[in-house]
Design an enzyme around this catalytic site. Structure first.
Site, PDB file in Angstrom:
ATOM      1  N   GLY A 221       0.816  -1.212   0.000  1.00 32.68           N
ATOM      2  CA  GLY A 221       0.000   0.000   0.000  1.00 32.68           C
ATOM      3  C   GLY A 221       0.847   1.258   0.000  1.00 32.68           C
ATOM      4  O   GLY A 221       1.910   1.333  -0.633  1.00 32.68           O
ATOM      5  N   SER A 222       0.412   2.255   0.748  1.00 38.04           N
ATOM      6  CA  SER A 222       1.036   3.585   0.686  1.00 38.04           C
ATOM      7  C   SER A 222       2.436   3.644   1.270  1.00 38.04           C
ATOM      8  O   SER A 222       3.129   4.656   1.107  1.00 38.04           O
ATOM      9  CB  SER A 222       0.139   4.595   1.407  1.00 38.04           C
ATOM     10  OG  SER A 222      -1.092   4.745   0.726  1.00 38.04           O
ATOM     11  N   THR A 223       2.884   2.605   1.977  1.00 40.89           N
ATOM     12  CA  THR A 223       4.264   2.629   2.492  1.00 40.89           C
ATOM     13  C   THR A 223       5.287   2.629   1.351  1.00 40.89           C
ATOM     14  O   THR A 223       6.453   2.956   1.567  1.00 40.89           O
ATOM     15  CB  THR A 223       4.529   1.427   3.415  1.00 40.89           C
ATOM     16  OG1 THR A 223       4.217   0.208   2.720  1.00 40.89           O
ATOM     17  CG2 THR A 223       3.699   1.511   4.678  1.00 40.89           C
TER      18      THR A 223
END
Length: 588
Positions: free
Chosen positions: A300-302
């Site tokens: 995801g956004s990591t």
């Protein structure tokens, strides 16, 4: 009347009797001499071999398995003395050992086995060896000795004991009943820990006593200890906080990895659920996996800071570039990428802090496809970390000729790829270590390795400063703040893939670096399938990061940051006055 004269006759020798006796005596001596000659000359080797088979034995000296210790010498796995209980059924029957059933009942009680099974094991008088129980304690062995049951014997042995139990179970691993490593360090370094026992040939008397030492058959090697990179103090904190969080949020599982930025050493690696290697009854199959290296997830956004860093290094944008995210969505062919709201024209720091999908997609598409993928490979995605722990997954990063713009865009915010928590920690260490990728080590190192420069130092430093905005007011991870230290990080909240698309379950994460002014630690927190109203990385994973990293920095005596971190209660205030105060406190 006249008397007749008497004649004295001499005894006459019976010649044939004499000859018979002489012949018999000579025959006896000839027979004895022949037999002696036969035994001494012809059958000597055969008889000697038979005698040796009855009296010569090869004994193997007991070799205890080496210890596993943490970087400070704290014991994580040691060998303790135990006894093996075995029986010779032939002796049991010859000496009427089955007569006193009370002694057998007492033996069954101490061995925790039904007496019927013990009696069944020794019922065959033709058997000469049968195990009754492996690995009984010295106290139990003394009690068994006092029972004095004929045909019941004890043999010294050792078993593995793990002082830290479930806290280090996935890293240290465990051994089976034969002292063979089956998981973790125990398996990876099994030969090094085991060594080789010394084998000696001796002569034993009928009662089993050694009466002569003949020779050394094979010289053994001493078992070796293994010093791993784990800091047990940090490991304990990480496990406590992770277990508390997964239980509170009713999550399926979780993982935490703490990495030393400068050396690539793993200071902590914990998972839930875990197991106690001292109690084999708790060792269910689903608990045995070291999820930090075996389980993959879409990050995801990591991934966004890594994608943005690649765009800055190889794309057309600069650190101070502005990107237009209006009107809050971005069409790529038949697909549309959305932001939660329209952020308008923003800089890259805001894209990271606000976690803009539109902004990061435009950054990613500014880089040539081959270069974008090569950069991800260079940071370790899609390959093993070679951490010398068993069953590590390489993750998933597809190698194919054609990538659509939409696929590259979704890759930039963490979909369409799969990573392990340890891989994500390694990639974030690039940001923290001035763009250098260090090899990962589960063993304690004497000196820092020579890392590979995969991103320019200036861009890595710039990205580190941008990521601090994630923990500031308006960012997605206010709960990741640490008193006295400046931290950088990124939240991740990704839907779990199911057949035909994505389901309603989430994997939430937080990847953080601390402290910013002199990075020392990378901490990755993964929570799988949290239940309840809170399922975002900033609410579920970020607090775990804050608690684990706070304890680790204090234990490592890392000096506080030069600037003061805003208290949480001040961070929650939203008035312009308080926001201006926060801005001044964060000025260098």
């Amino acid at each position: 009347m006249s008397k007749q004269a008497k004649v004295n006759k001499k005894p006459k020798v019976i010649t044939w009797r004499l000859y018979l006796v002489v012949v018999v005596i000579i025959a006896v001596f000839v027979a004895i001499a022949s037999r002696a000659a036969f035994l001494q000359v012809i059958e000597s080797e055969n008889l000697k071999n038979q005698g040796d088979r009855r009296s010569e034995r090869t004994i193997v000296s007991q070799s205890h398995r080496g210890n596993i210790v943490d970087r400070h010498g704290t014991a994580l796995a040691v060998s303790v003395p135990v006894q093996i209980v075995w029986s010779d059924p032939k002796i049991v029957h010859e000496k009427n050992g089955l007569v006193d059933k009370r002694r057998w009942q007492a033996l069954a009680d101490v061995l925790d086995r039904p007496v019927e099974k013990l009696l069944s094991a020794v019922k065959n008088p033709n058997r000469r060896f049968v195990y009754l129980k492996r690995q009984v304690s010295p106290a139990q062995a003394d009690y068994i000795k006092q029972l004095k049951i004929p045909g019941i014997f004890l043999k010294p042995s050792s078993r593995r004991y793990y002082p830290t139990g479930e806290i280090t179970a996935h890293v240290v691993g465990y051994t089976n009943i034969d002292d063979e490593g089956k998981n973790g360090i125990e398996r990876s370094f099994d030969e090094w820990l085991t060594g080789e026992p010394t084998k000696r040939k001796v002569r034993k008397s009928r009662d089993g006593m050694v009466v002569e030492r003949l020779s050394t058959v094979e010289e053994g090697e001493h078992a070796n200890d293994v010093v791993i990179s784990i800091d047990q103090r940090i490991q304990a904190i990480a496990y406590k906080e992770l277990k508390t969080a997964t239980e509170y949020h009713r999550a399926t599982s979780g993982s935490v990895v703490v990495l030393d930025v400068k050396t690539g050493e793993i200071l902590a690696m914990v998972n839930t659920p875990s197991y106690n290697p001292n109690n084999r009854r708790t060792m269910n199959a689903y608990k045995l996996r070291n999820r930090a290296i075996t389980d993959t997830f879409e990050p995801g956004s990591t991934i966004k800071p890594l994608a943005a860093m690649t765009a800055l290094d190889f794309g057309e944008y600069k650190v101070d570039s502005m990107i237009n995210t209006s009107p809050g969505w971005y069409r790529l062919g038949a697909n549309r990428i959305r932001d939660p709201r329209n952020l308008g024209k923003v800089d890259i720091a805001t894209i990271i802090a606000k976690s803009s999908n539109v902004g990061i997609s435009k950054l990613a598409l500014s880089v040539p496809k081959e270069q974008f993928l090569t950069s991800f490979y260079a940071m370790g995605f899609g390959s093993h970390t070679n951490v010398t722990l068993p069953v590590e997954s390489p993750g998933v990063l597809r190698e194919r000729r054609r990538w659509s713009d939409f696929e590259l865009a979704t890759l930039s915010f963490g979909y369409g790829m799969a990573v392990t928590p340890l891989q994500l920690a390694r990639a974030y260490s690039v940001i923290a270590n001035d763009g250098k990728l260090n090899p990962i080590s589960i063993l304690k190192l004497d000196k820092a390795p020579q890392g590979e420069q995969v991103v320019s130092p200036e861009i890595a430093q710039a990205m580190l400063q941008m990521m601090e905005g994630v923990t500031k007011a308006g960012g997605t991870a206010l709960k990741a703040r640490i008193g006295g230290y400046r931290v950088a990080g990124k939240t991740g909240t990704a839907r779990k893939a199911v057949a035909g698309g994505y389901g309603d379950d989430y994997v939430v994460s937080f990847a953080g670096i601390a402290p910013i002014d002199n990075p020392r630690l990378v901490t990755i927190v993964i929570i799988n399938e949290p239940k309840g109203d809170k399922y975002y990385g900033g609410d579920v994973a970020a607090p775990v990061f804050a608690k684990v990293t706070t304890g680790a920095l204090q234990l490592l005596n890392v000096a506080p940051s030069k600037t003061v971190t805003v208290p949480m209660k001040l961070a929650r205030l939203s008035s312009p006055e308080h926001r201006s105060i926060e801005g001044r406190l964060y000025e260098q």
